[in-house]
Design an enzyme around this catalytic site. Structure first.
Site, PDB file in Angstrom:
ATOM      1  N   ASP A 254       1.001  -1.364  -0.008  1.00 16.53           N
ATOM      2  CA  ASP A 254      -0.043  -0.101  -0.142  1.00 16.53           C
ATOM      3  C   ASP A 254       1.101   0.916   0.473  1.00 16.53           C
ATOM      4  O   ASP A 254       2.022   0.972  -0.348  1.00 16.53           O
ATOM      5  CB  ASP A 254      -0.956   0.106   1.625  1.00 16.53           C
ATOM      6  CG  ASP A 254      -2.475   0.581   0.641  1.00 16.53           C
ATOM      7  OD1 ASP A 254      -2.120   1.800   0.733  1.00 16.53           O
ATOM      8  OD2 ASP A 254      -3.472  -0.092   0.831  1.00 16.53           O
ATOM      9  N   HIS A 277       2.037   2.292  -3.114  1.00 12.80           N
ATOM     10  CA  HIS A 277       1.203   2.843  -3.960  1.00 12.80           C
ATOM     11  C   HIS A 277       2.198   4.446  -3.513  1.00 12.80           C
ATOM     12  O   HIS A 277       1.513   5.609  -4.197  1.00 12.80           O
ATOM     13  CB  HIS A 277       0.510   2.959  -3.099  1.00 12.80           C
ATOM     14  CG  HIS A 277      -1.121   1.280  -3.650  1.00 12.80           C
ATOM     15  ND1 HIS A 277      -1.962   1.047  -3.179  1.00 12.80           N
ATOM     16  CD2 HIS A 277      -0.486   0.264  -3.895  1.00 12.80           C
ATOM     17  CE1 HIS A 277      -2.394   0.343  -3.068  1.00 12.80           C
ATOM     18  NE2 HIS A 277      -1.504  -0.502  -3.611  1.00 12.80           N
TER      19      HIS A 277
END
Length: 430
Positions: A254, A277
């Site tokens: 993430d 991310h």
């Protein structure tokens, strides 16, 4: 409109680089922005905390019952060790030591305030395995430091959350059924804290969560989880002031670093991110009442094979708040899908039927961002029709498209007031 060096606001921006952002605020804003606190770590050799001081008293978890067989839950023995070191009869310097070996532990709370000399040190030499039974975790944390003024977590050991045992549950849940899973390490209400040198591996949820804290440093930490691991943010920050992250390697599933509501005076320097991310401000506007985000500086970072580079994101239909005073400078992108992105239609997937976001994004500066992108849209600025982005600067941007299409990289801008200077690849929005 191109902005050249002779324009007055460019001169003002140079001043911003030299003076802490909080001190440039108006009188009204200074009442809102928490002040930059005195940095108790400035000028100190942070590596020295990895070695025991002869004047310290050592509290070894083995002496309080912990076992290194990797099977018996040693959480209660960790807590007993902490209590003796933190607020026992000893009032001098204290060091809690988790020695070499493999330990297993369920939830651990290192609770303050402490009565020993500041700072208390927790040295992790061995490997600690997180218990897999989710019923043990009443709250979404594994190892929690709470209400401590002056704490150093150091060592070359590893916190292994063993998250792969529960990630499949995250992938199959939806909506209100998806409760946050335990973070490997959480600072809640900590002042003057340092996390240095440790390894965080495969958390069930977030690796490191910093909330309601002041004057925190994260340095030379190694964070790792598979790129496919769900919701495993590297470092997640909320309602915290004066957090500095440096010389840290983050590979996760993430955001490498996520800064949500109430994050102020955050400095990120020399961080490697990938996979993951990217570094995100947001998501913002998820809740009815959110504190503003102000004073974010990200410099000298590298992003490799990440979904995003620098991302600012807010939910549509949100209540009013602000995200302002941000500098993203000297960044290298290596095959990054969305190097520069503002998404104020977060969660809409291109089709947004909700009211526009009321999060106001302003005074954001992207300077010397270079490298390659796997998307032909290298600069993607989708702002709110209700609260358009203001004073966005793009200066010396050079992002080359390396995907399968025979095209050059382009820019997409919506509801954004942008100034340009220096190299512009992709070309500026028209």
């Amino acid at each position: 409109m191109a902005i050249n060096a002779g324009m007055s606001w460019s001169h003002a921006f140079l001043i911003v680089c030299l003076v802490p952002l909080a001190h440039l605020a108006t009188a009204r804003e200074r009442q809102i922005i928490p002040p930059v606190l005195p940095d108790v770590f400035r000028g100190n050799n942070l590596a020295r905390h990895g070695r025991a001081d002869p004047t310290e008293k050592i509290f070894n978890v083995l002496d309080f019952g912990a076992v290194t067989n990797g099977k018996k839950d040693s959480a209660i023995y960790f807590i007993r060790t902490w209590i003796a070191a933190c607020r026992g009869t000893h009032t001098g310097k204290s060091r809690v030591v988790i020695p070499e070996g493999t330990f297993k532990a369920g939830p651990v709370i290192f609770q303050g305030p402490c009565t020993c000399a500041k700072p208390i040190i927790v040295e992790i030499k061995g490997t600690v395995l997180g218990a897999n039974d989710l019923s043990l975790y009443e709250e979404p944390y594994w190892i929690l430091f709470e209400k401590v003024d002056g704490v150093i977590v150091t060592g070359k050991g590893t916190l292994n959350g063993q998250g792969s045992s529960v990630w499949k549950n995250v992938e199959s849940c939806s909506g209100s059924d998806c409760s946050p899973l335990p973070s490997n390490l959480k600072f809640n209400g900590v002042t003057n804290g340092l996390i240095r040198g440790i390894n965080s591996l495969n958390p069930k949820g977030v690796h490191i969560f910093i909330t309601d804290s002041q004057n925190i440093r994260v340095r030379a930490v190694h964070i790792e989880a598979p790129g496919t691991s769900p919701n495993t943010d590297g470092i997640h920050i909320s309602d915290s002031n004066n957090v500095r992250i440096a010389r840290t390697h983050i590979s996760t599933g993430d955001d490498c670093v996520g800064m949500i509501q109430g994050s102020t005076n955050i400095a990120i320097n020399k961080v490697f991110c990938g996979p993951g991310h990217g570094i995100s401000v947001g998501s913002l506007g998820k809740y009815e009442t959110e504190n503003d985000v102000r004073g974010i500086i990200v410099k000298n970072c590298t992003f490799a094979n990440t979904d995003n580079g620098i991302r600012i994101k807010s939910w549509p239909g949100s209540q009013p708040s602000k995200a302002t005073g941000m500098i993203f400078q000297d960044l290298i992108m290596q095959n990054v899908r969305n190097p520069i992105i503002i998404d104020q239609e977060y969660g809409c997937n291109g089709k947004c039927n909700k009211a526009p976001s009321k999060v106001k994004i302003s005074n954001v500066h992207y300077i010397n961002v270079k490298g390659t992108t796997s998307s032909d849209i290298a600069v993607d600025l989708i702002c709110s029709s209700h609260s358009p982005c203001e004073n966005i600067e793009l200066r010396d941007i050079d992002l080359k498209y390396v995907g399968p299409k025979k095209v050059r990289s382009t820019s997409l801008c919506k509801h954004a007031k942008i100034g340009y200077g220096g190299i512009q690849n992709p070309p500026a929005c028209r």
